[in-house]
Write a protein that holds these residues in place. Structure first.
Motif, PDB file in Angstrom:
ATOM      1  N   MET A   1      -4.066  13.495 -24.609  1.00 41.88           N
ATOM      2  CA  MET A   1      -3.271  14.260 -23.633  1.00 41.88           C
ATOM      3  C   MET A   1      -2.866  13.347 -22.484  1.00 41.88           C
ATOM      4  O   MET A   1      -3.728  12.758 -21.824  1.00 41.88           O
ATOM      5  N   LYS A   2      -1.561  13.221 -22.231  1.00 37.51           N
ATOM      6  CA  LYS A   2      -1.048  12.363 -21.160  1.00 37.51           C
ATOM      7  C   LYS A   2      -0.807  13.227 -19.921  1.00 37.51           C
ATOM      8  O   LYS A   2       0.281  13.754 -19.706  1.00 37.51           O
ATOM      9  N   ASP A   3      -1.838  13.378 -19.109  1.00 37.68           N
ATOM     10  CA  ASP A   3      -1.748  14.294 -17.967  1.00 37.68           C
ATOM     11  C   ASP A   3      -2.002  13.619 -16.623  1.00 37.68           C
ATOM     12  O   ASP A   3      -2.102  14.293 -15.593  1.00 37.68           O
ATOM     13  N   LEU A   4      -2.112  12.270 -16.612  1.00 34.34           N
ATOM     14  CA  LEU A   4      -2.387  11.542 -15.380  1.00 34.34           C
ATOM     15  C   LEU A   4      -1.295  10.517 -15.102  1.00 34.34           C
ATOM     16  O   LEU A   4      -0.616  10.059 -16.017  1.00 34.34           O
ATOM     17  N   THR A   5      -1.148  10.154 -13.822  1.00 33.44           N
ATOM     18  CA  THR A   5      -0.258   9.042 -13.463  1.00 33.44           C
ATOM     19  C   THR A   5      -0.988   8.122 -12.494  1.00 33.44           C
ATOM     20  O   THR A   5      -1.834   8.552 -11.709  1.00 33.44           O
ATOM     21  N   LEU A   6      -0.619   6.848 -12.567  1.00 38.14           N
ATOM     22  CA  LEU A   6      -1.286   5.819 -11.784  1.00 38.14           C
ATOM     23  C   LEU A   6      -0.326   5.229 -10.763  1.00 38.14           C
ATOM     24  O   LEU A   6       0.806   4.871 -11.103  1.00 38.14           O
ATOM     25  N   GLY A   7      -0.779   5.132  -9.530  1.00 38.42           N
ATOM     26  CA  GLY A   7      -0.013   4.471  -8.473  1.00 38.42           C
ATOM     27  C   GLY A   7      -0.775   3.273  -7.948  1.00 38.42           C
ATOM     28  O   GLY A   7      -1.979   3.369  -7.679  1.00 38.42           O
ATOM     29  N   ILE A   8      -0.095   2.135  -7.819  1.00 38.12           N
ATOM     30  CA  ILE A   8      -0.712   0.905  -7.317  1.00 38.12           C
ATOM     31  C   ILE A   8       0.123   0.382  -6.158  1.00 38.12           C
ATOM     32  O   ILE A   8       1.344   0.260  -6.262  1.00 38.12           O
ATOM     33  N   ASP A   9      -0.543   0.068  -5.058  1.00 36.88           N
ATOM     34  CA  ASP A   9       0.122  -0.406  -3.841  1.00 36.88           C
ATOM     35  C   ASP A   9      -0.259  -1.859  -3.573  1.00 36.88           C
ATOM     36  O   ASP A   9      -1.434  -2.172  -3.379  1.00 36.88           O
ATOM     37  N   ILE A  10       0.752  -2.746  -3.568  1.00 37.04           N
ATOM     38  CA  ILE A  10       0.526  -4.147  -3.219  1.00 37.04           C
ATOM     39  C   ILE A  10       0.698  -4.254  -1.709  1.00 37.04           C
ATOM     40  O   ILE A  10       1.786  -4.468  -1.182  1.00 37.04           O
ATOM     41  N   GLY A  11      -0.399  -4.075  -0.981  1.00 34.78           N
ATOM     42  CA  GLY A  11      -0.352  -4.010   0.474  1.00 34.78           C
ATOM     43  C   GLY A  11      -0.556  -5.357   1.139  1.00 34.78           C
ATOM     44  O   GLY A  11      -0.808  -6.372   0.482  1.00 34.78           O
ATOM     45  N   THR A  12      -0.465  -5.360   2.454  1.00 35.81           N
ATOM     46  CA  THR A  12      -0.601  -6.587   3.221  1.00 35.81           C
ATOM     47  C   THR A  12      -2.006  -7.173   3.137  1.00 35.81           C
ATOM     48  O   THR A  12      -2.181  -8.390   3.100  1.00 35.81           O
ATOM     49  N   THR A  13      -3.026  -6.303   3.072  1.00 37.64           N
ATOM     50  CA  THR A  13      -4.412  -6.778   3.088  1.00 37.64           C
ATOM     51  C   THR A  13      -5.197  -6.430   1.834  1.00 37.64           C
ATOM     52  O   THR A  13      -6.325  -6.892   1.676  1.00 37.64           O
ATOM     53  N   SER A  14      -4.615  -5.615   0.938  1.00 38.41           N
ATOM     54  CA  SER A  14      -5.341  -5.247  -0.276  1.00 38.41           C
ATOM     55  C   SER A  14      -4.396  -4.651  -1.305  1.00 38.41           C
ATOM     56  O   SER A  14      -3.279  -4.235  -0.985  1.00 38.41           O
ATOM     57  N   VAL A  15      -4.875  -4.623  -2.546  1.00 39.01           N
ATOM     58  CA  VAL A  15      -4.219  -3.873  -3.611  1.00 39.01           C
ATOM     59  C   VAL A  15      -4.984  -2.566  -3.751  1.00 39.01           C
ATOM     60  O   VAL A  15      -6.194  -2.569  -3.996  1.00 39.01           O
ATOM     61  N   LYS A  16      -4.291  -1.448  -3.572  1.00 37.92           N
ATOM     62  CA  LYS A  16      -4.917  -0.129  -3.654  1.00 37.92           C
ATOM     63  C   LYS A  16      -4.370   0.619  -4.859  1.00 37.92           C
ATOM     64  O   LYS A  16      -3.214   0.429  -5.243  1.00 37.92           O
ATOM     65  N   SER A  17      -5.189   1.491  -5.430  1.00 33.53           N
ATOM     66  CA  SER A  17      -4.709   2.276  -6.564  1.00 33.53           C
ATOM     67  C   SER A  17      -5.250   3.696  -6.496  1.00 33.53           C
ATOM     68  O   SER A  17      -6.304   3.953  -5.885  1.00 33.53           O
ATOM     69  N   ILE A  18      -4.536   4.607  -7.141  1.00 36.59           N
ATOM     70  CA  ILE A  18      -4.945   6.007  -7.191  1.00 36.59           C
ATOM     71  C   ILE A  18      -4.475   6.598  -8.509  1.00 36.59           C
ATOM     72  O   ILE A  18      -3.386   6.288  -8.992  1.00 36.59           O
ATOM     73  N   LEU A  19      -5.329   7.419  -9.103  1.00 37.45           N
ATOM     74  CA  LEU A  19      -5.020   8.096 -10.366  1.00 37.45           C
ATOM     75  C   LEU A  19      -5.026   9.591 -10.096  1.00 37.45           C
ATOM     76  O   LEU A  19      -6.024  10.133  -9.612  1.00 37.45           O
ATOM     77  N   ILE A  20      -3.897  10.256 -10.378  1.00 34.12           N
ATOM     78  CA  ILE A  20      -3.754  11.667 -10.023  1.00 34.12           C
ATOM     79  C   ILE A  20      -3.425  12.518 -11.257  1.00 34.12           C
ATOM     80  O   ILE A  20      -2.918  12.017 -12.258  1.00 34.12           O
ATOM     81  N   SER A  21      -3.715  13.812 -11.123  1.00 37.06           N
ATOM     82  CA  SER A  21      -3.412  14.758 -12.196  1.00 37.06           C
ATOM     83  C   SER A  21      -2.286  15.685 -11.784  1.00 37.06           C
ATOM     84  O   SER A  21      -1.937  15.781 -10.606  1.00 37.06           O
ATOM     85  N   LYS A  22      -1.749  16.413 -12.749  1.00 38.70           N
ATOM     86  CA  LYS A  22      -0.655  17.343 -12.484  1.00 38.70           C
ATOM     87  C   LYS A  22      -1.108  18.516 -11.620  1.00 38.70           C
ATOM     88  O   LYS A  22      -0.288  19.218 -11.027  1.00 38.70           O
ATOM     89  N   ARG A  32      -8.746  -3.723  -3.882  1.00 37.59           N
ATOM     90  CA  ARG A  32      -9.197  -5.106  -3.951  1.00 37.59           C
ATOM     91  C   ARG A  32      -8.576  -5.858  -2.764  1.00 37.59           C
ATOM     92  O   ARG A  32      -7.348  -5.867  -2.614  1.00 37.59           O
ATOM     93  N   PRO A  33      -9.387  -6.487  -1.912  1.00 35.03           N
ATOM     94  CA  PRO A  33      -8.850  -7.143  -0.703  1.00 35.03           C
ATOM     95  C   PRO A  33      -8.188  -8.482  -1.017  1.00 35.03           C
ATOM     96  O   PRO A  33      -8.486  -9.133  -2.018  1.00 35.03           O
ATOM     97  N   HIS A  34      -7.264  -8.887  -0.148  1.00 31.97           N
ATOM     98  CA  HIS A  34      -6.710 -10.236  -0.186  1.00 31.97           C
ATOM     99  C   HIS A  34      -6.281 -10.632   1.219  1.00 31.97           C
ATOM    100  O   HIS A  34      -6.269  -9.809   2.136  1.00 31.97           O
ATOM    101  N   ASP A  35      -5.926 -11.892   1.392  1.00 30.84           N
ATOM    102  CA  ASP A  35      -5.658 -12.423   2.730  1.00 30.84           C
ATOM    103  C   ASP A  35      -4.206 -12.866   2.883  1.00 30.84           C
ATOM    104  O   ASP A  35      -3.565 -13.295   1.915  1.00 30.84           O
ATOM    105  N   LEU A  36      -3.740 -12.776   4.112  1.00 30.58           N
ATOM    106  CA  LEU A  36      -2.465 -13.376   4.480  1.00 30.58           C
ATOM    107  C   LEU A  36      -2.681 -14.868   4.688  1.00 30.58           C
ATOM    108  O   LEU A  36      -3.719 -15.290   5.207  1.00 30.58           O
ATOM    109  N   ILE A  37      -1.705 -15.676   4.279  1.00 29.24           N
ATOM    110  CA  ILE A  37      -1.791 -17.131   4.412  1.00 29.24           C
ATOM    111  C   ILE A  37      -0.741 -17.584   5.424  1.00 29.24           C
ATOM    112  O   ILE A  37       0.449 -17.304   5.260  1.00 29.24           O
ATOM    113  N   SER A  38      -1.177 -18.269   6.477  1.00 32.38           N
ATOM    114  CA  SER A  38      -0.246 -18.785   7.480  1.00 32.38           C
ATOM    115  C   SER A  38      -0.578 -20.244   7.736  1.00 32.38           C
ATOM    116  O   SER A  38      -1.377 -20.569   8.622  1.00 32.38           O
ATOM    117  N   SER A  39       0.040 -21.121   6.958  1.00 41.20           N
ATOM    118  CA  SER A  39      -0.278 -22.555   7.033  1.00 41.20           C
ATOM    119  C   SER A  39       0.396 -23.247   8.204  1.00 41.20           C
ATOM    120  O   SER A  39      -0.042 -24.308   8.645  1.00 41.20           O
TER     121      SER A  39
END
Length: 500
Positions: A1-22, A32-39
């Motif tokens: 049964m395909k009743d869910l959808t996945l959203g992924i956000d590539i944000g400034t400080t992290s990759v966030k995700s959410i799985l939702i139902s109808k 998952r965190p990550h860093d800004l690089i300013s060389s």
């Protein structure tokens, strides 16, 4: 049964995700965190490979929880207009160049000799500024020609991830619009701009609307991490547009005020409206638009003040501010501590705390800072009204809106009741819902309300509004008086004494 959808956000400080139902349930959230690089000064970069590894880690976790086979569609959202260069193998060639990167000042100055700015704005709904993509391409041609030579495609942050998932290069339409190389009415690339910037049309991928399917997850993903092949992936969304959808911003006249590190202002229209004091995006809902603004400092100003006074308790300062009065006992703050974006576009503007006396305390100053952000929101509302737009509903969200005093100050300053959205996941929810619309799980746009389970109406006090109007008048006048002095101060600081 395909009743869910996945959203992924590539944000400034992290990759966030959410799985939702109808049914409006959230089954899974992670980040998952990550860093800004300013060389170097003015540089803002990130590593796209870290984004991609984070996404694969999240997909693997979902598979291990036995949820992946129920996913009907995936949507990716992210920062815009980030620039990612990718090669023939669809791998990133270098770090991304972020939207707030300021390296292309010289290229912008050179372009202004060839581009008629009024005409350019009318055609693209953009100004020549640090965010648009093609000055950054020119910078790369000058400083990193070897990377340009390797480039097969250019795209944004979320486009890169969905391209890696599907093997199909593309960009979503708001990335195209915010690139500054897109004709907003005709919805096609601006050949004259491409020629001026010496950009070959062939490195620009096909453009898709947000809910269009760009491909399906490839077998290589299944082999590597166990996430099933064949899951549809939509074009996705710019993060600020997806977050607007997530709070229910869908009808003409809807206004969202976001209290993040910066202050965002989002307004829905059913027809194309442009004003040089504001930015413009396509709404995720077809045939609608979002006029938007960004105040450079909002929550970041609050953090600055707390650091200055060495106060760790936000609640303690709020308590003191509540003991102050409307107008902070005669104090006014101009919140331009990082210069200002909309609606004045003045990088030389600076913060001011006006009216200080020996009777003032930390609570008065703190309240004045909160009031200054609300005055900034009101300034944007006046711009919207000046171009003939009617505000029907006002929403507020994000971290700063958790402060009940700030919520009430905002309602009183703008003179309208506001709806506070609590605990909203933001753009990851918005793009997951968008994927659900594409997959047919959600039949109409009003179903986003299933996920807005906690909200509060803040009633505007009209007596307080009348008092705030007097302070707001001085707030606006203070900037106009100081504007030439900002210019002089900048010239002295930069050693341009002959220009003073």
């Amino acid at each position: 049964m395909k009743d869910l959808t996945l959203g992924i956000d590539i944000g400034t400080t992290s990759v966030k995700s959410i799985l939702i139902s109808k049914d409006g349930d959230v089954l899974f959230e992670t980040s998952r965190p990550h860093d800004l690089i300013s060389s170097e000064p003015g540089f803002a970069e990130e590593d796209p490979n870290i984004w991609w590894n984070s996404v694969k880690s999240i997909l693997k976790e979902i598979s291990e929880k036995k949820l992946s086979n129920r996913i009907a569609a995936i949507g990716i959202t992210g920062m815009v207009p980030t620039l990612v260069l990718i090669d023939e193998k669809l791998d990133a060639i270098r770090n991304s160049i972020q939207q707030n990167d300021a390296r292309s000042t010289a290229e912008i100055a050179e372009l202004k000799k060839f581009i008629k700015e009024d005409e350019y704005f009318f055609e693209t709904a953009n100004t020549l500024n640090q965010q648009v993509i093609f000055p950054k391409i020119l910078w790369l041609k000058k400083h990193e020609p070897e990377n340009i030579d390797k480039t097969r495609w250019i795209m944004g942050s979320y486009d890169f991830i969905s391209t890696k998932l599907t093997g199909n290069p593309h960009v979503e339409m708001n990335w195209a619009l915010e690139s500054g190389m897109w004709l907003v009415k005709e919805k096609k690339w601006h050949d004259d701009i491409l020629e001026v910037a010496d950009i070959k049309r062939g490195i620009l991928p096909p453009v898709f609307e947000p809910i269009e399917i760009v491909g399906e997850t490839i077998p290589e993903i299944e082999k590597e991490i166990g996430f099933p092949a064949g899951v549809p992936v939509i074009a996705g969304s710019a993060d600020h547009i997806a977050s607007s959808l997530a709070v229910g911003l869908r009808d003409e006249g809807d206004l969202l005020l976001k209290f993040g590190g910066a202050g965002d202002i989002m307004f829905v229209t059913d027809s194309l409206k442009m004003d040089r004091r504001l930015f413009l995006d396509y709404h995720d809902i077809p045939s609608k638009y979002i006029l938007n603004g960004c105040m450079a400092a909002s929550g970041s100003l609050v953090k600055w003040y707390m650091n200055i006074v060495q106060e760790k308790s936000y609640d303690e300062l709020t308590k003191m501010a509540m003991e102050s009065s409307i107008g902070s006992r005669g104090l006014l703050t101009l919140p331009y501590f990082l210069g200002e974006k909309t609606p004045i576009f003045d990088t030389k503007a600076r913060g001011v705390i006006f009216g200080l006396g020996l009777h003032h305390n930390r609570g008065d100053i703190f309240r004045s800072i909160l009031e200054s952000v609300a005055f900034g929101f009101k300034h944007h509302i006046e711009v919207l009204k000046e171009i003939g737009l009617e505000i029907k509903r006002v929403f507020i969200s994000d971290g700063g809106a958790k402060n009940p005093l700030w919520r009430q100050i905002t309602a009183d300053v703008v003179g309208m009741d506001v709806k506070y959205i609590l605990n909203n996941p933001g753009s990851s929810l918005g793009v997951a819902f968008l994927a659900g619309v594409s997959a047919g799980i959600f039949k109409n746009w009003n179903e986003i309300d299933k996920f807005i389970t906690e909200s509060e109406i803040v009633i505007s006090n009209q007596k307080s509004n009348s008092q705030y109007e007097k302070y707001y008048y001085i707030y606006r006048k203070l900037y106009e008086i100081l504007k030439p002095l900002y210019e002089e101060l900048y010239n002295i600081k930069e050693g341009k004494l002959d220009e003073v």
